[in-house]
Design a protein around this motif. Structure first.
Motif, short mmCIF file in Angstrom:
data_model
loop_
_atom_site.label_atom_id
_atom_site.label_comp_id
_atom_site.label_asym_id
_atom_site.label_seq_id
_atom_site.Cartn_x
_atom_site.Cartn_y
_atom_site.Cartn_z
N HIS A 33 74.55 63.20 40.39
CA HIS A 33 75.83 63.83 41.21
C HIS A 33 75.24 64.44 42.60
N ARG B 168 77.34 63.81 30.86
CA ARG B 168 76.68 63.96 32.01
C ARG B 168 76.08 62.42 32.35
N MET C 279 80.77 68.04 33.26
CA MET C 279 79.62 67.37 33.65
C MET C 279 78.79 67.44 32.68
N GLU C 280 78.54 68.66 31.90
CA GLU C 280 77.28 68.66 30.86
C GLU C 280 77.63 67.65 29.72
N SER D 237 69.56 63.08 37.75
CA SER D 237 70.83 63.42 38.03
C SER D 237 71.37 62.53 39.10
N ARG E 175 73.50 71.26 38.89
CA ARG E 175 74.10 69.94 38.39
C ARG E 175 73.86 68.94 39.43
#
Length: 510
Positions: A4, A105, A101-102, A2, A132
């Motif tokens: 983010h 991604r 966001m999913e 990730s 997330r």
């Protein structure tokens, strides 16, 4: 992996600038195709009617595809009342954001920013939101020397020069500013620079023709008037004496009173030497308060902060009282964040850590208390002139706490021991509390009280002053039961606590 992130911290600490650089770095690495920054706030995502919020959020999200979506003050999307007091569409924006966001991604990096404490509220707004964001980056507020550096860079970029005296005055100017939660950091530095340029223009217009050197110089008088003088004013006449009188009026604690009074005298002498231009010794103001509970440690800590404020050593003098639960988090990184938040609340005053030894338990293999201690040591060094830290607890255990970090013991140069109250002192505390509540204690009542306190088990958990208050509460309750049987009790009956209202020591202590 990730990408983010959460950027937590006060305004003006560079969160937007770092976000823009982060996007460019990811683009240079080939992780993102564009690397552009799309900066949004609540108004850019939330609509005023049903269904409009999802549309607005999706539109702004799509603008950021290939780059970074930076959501400033993200916590405003999840207000404290949760929208329960009206129709708030912030939750709809959060839910839409989680889905986008999913779905994208690998195409967008989302960075949410805001104050540390409020960001926890934001992450709790949606069950899938916290997962997330894999990393939280804390942006600490700038120190006064760092703010001076920012002004110096602005000067260079606009062809101005800061004289040596101006830099000294500028640092004092930043030191004099209250560091509240809304302090603007670099924005304040830019505003200060612009005001200095404006004041320089007025100054030169009064003198007539100016040389090229004079046009480039920013002098101490170009600062606003409050910062041109001393950072702190002389304390009000008699303020220190009044506070010391309150300290000496406390029952017992003779050694404590002498220790605090000596330290106040030393600090006052140091400040007098500094004003006279003489060298002054460095005096640590942090203290260790050791002793059993109920011996006035919190009260003395509050008076100590007020005394330092009256001397001009501290700006606010407020007491922020915390314990282990206020500093230690539930996961890695959470503890440092909580400790910083508590420390920031105490800026300009006193941070009082009760039962500090609980941060360093004997079996600390899987305990985050050590992280709180390590964070505290660094904060005490970075902000040594802004906060006074007082740690309190039992005498033996406090030694265990001080040994938990190599630099901790050296931060606390003075230790003040609070001895348990004697029976006579407990009687005096009881009588003072009773008098404040409108009750009288005849001689036989005082004699019964003295016998009571002498017979009470003085074990490790004995509450001292708190126990005296507990005995008073019990006496008032027994008096009320006794008066219930009287027809039309007089004012004297209502005010008088008799010896029979004092319960046996074992009954109350149990």
């Amino acid at each position: 992996m990730s990408r983010h992130m959460i950027f937590a911290g006060a305004p003006g600490t560079g969160k937007t600038t770092v976000s823009r650089l982060y996007g460019r770095i990811l683009a240079a690495l080939g992780v993102l195709p564009g690397g552009q920054l799309v900066e949004v706030a609540r108004a850019d995502l939330v609509a005023e009617h049903i269904g409009g919020t999802a549309v607005k959020t999706t539109e702004r999200f799509r603008e950021a595809i290939g780059g970074v979506l930076f959501i400033d003050e993200a916590y405003t999307l999840a207000p404290v009342d949760g929208g329960g007091s009206g129709h708030d569409f912030g939750r709809e924006a959060v839910d839409t954001l989680v889905k986008l966001m999913e779905d994208h991604r690998d195409e967008v990096v989302v960075i949410v920013a805001g104050y540390s404490a409020q960001m926890r509220t934001f992450l709790a707004a949606n069950p899938g939101l916290a997962s997330r964001f894999s990393k939280t980056v804390e942006f600490e507020s700038y120190t006064s020397p760092e703010l001076v550096q920012i002004v110096e860079r602005l000067c260079r970029s606009h062809h101005y020069a800061l004289e040596y005296d101006t830099r000294i005055a500028l640092e004092s100017w930043f030191e004099s500013m209250p560091r509240t939660g809304s302090f603007g950091n670099a924005r304040v530095a830019r505003q200060t620079f612009e005001e200095m340029v404006s004041r320089q223009a007025f100054r030169l217009s009064d003198t007539g023709a100016a040389s090229g050197v004079e046009l480039a110089q920013l002098l101490p008088q170009d600062l606003a008037e409050p910062a041109a003088g001393p950072v702190d004013d002389e304390p009000p006449a008699g303020a220190v004496d009044t506070l010391l009188a309150r300290l000496h009026a406390m029952i017992g604690l003779d050694a404590v009173k002498q220790e605090v009074a000596d330290l106040i005298d030393l600090l006052a002498a140091v400040r007098t030497r500094v004003r006279a231009g003489l060298p002054a010794p460095s005096v640590s103001r942090h203290l260790v308060f050791s002793g059993p509970p109920g011996t006035g440690k919190t009260t003395v800590a509050r008076l100590y902060g007020q005394l330092l404020t009256a001397l001009g050593v501290l700006r606010g003098g407020q007491l922020v009282e915390v314990a282990r639960a206020d500093l230690v988090g539930e996961y890695v990184g959470h503890t440092a964040q909580r400790t910083r938040e508590a420390f920031d609340r105490a800026r300009g005053g006193v941070l009082f850590i009760d039962e500090a030894y609980t941060l360093a338990p004997a079996d600390a293999r899987n305990d985050f208390g050590r992280e709180a201690i390590d964070t505290l040591v660094k904060l005490m060094e970075d902000h040594r002139d802004e906060v006074v830290v007082i740690v309190a607890g039992y005498e033996a255990e406090i030694e265990q706490f001080l040994a938990a970090n190599a630099g901790l013991a050296s931060r606390f140069s003075r230790r003040v021991h609070f001895a348990p109250y004697t029976a006579d002192e407990l009687v005096a505390i009881f009588e003072g509390l009773a008098r404040a509540g409108g009750y009288d204690c005849p001689g036989e009542t005082l004699a019964a009280l003295r016998q009571h306190f002498e017979q009470a088990p003085h074990g490790r958990a004995f509450g001292n002053g708190r126990y005296a208050r507990q005995v008073l509460d019990e006496a008032v309750t027994r008096q009320a039961g006794r008066l219930r049987g009287l027809t039309g009790p007089t004012v004297a009956d209502l005010r008088t606590l008799r010896s029979e209202d004092v319960t046996p020591a074992t009954a109350v202590h149990a």
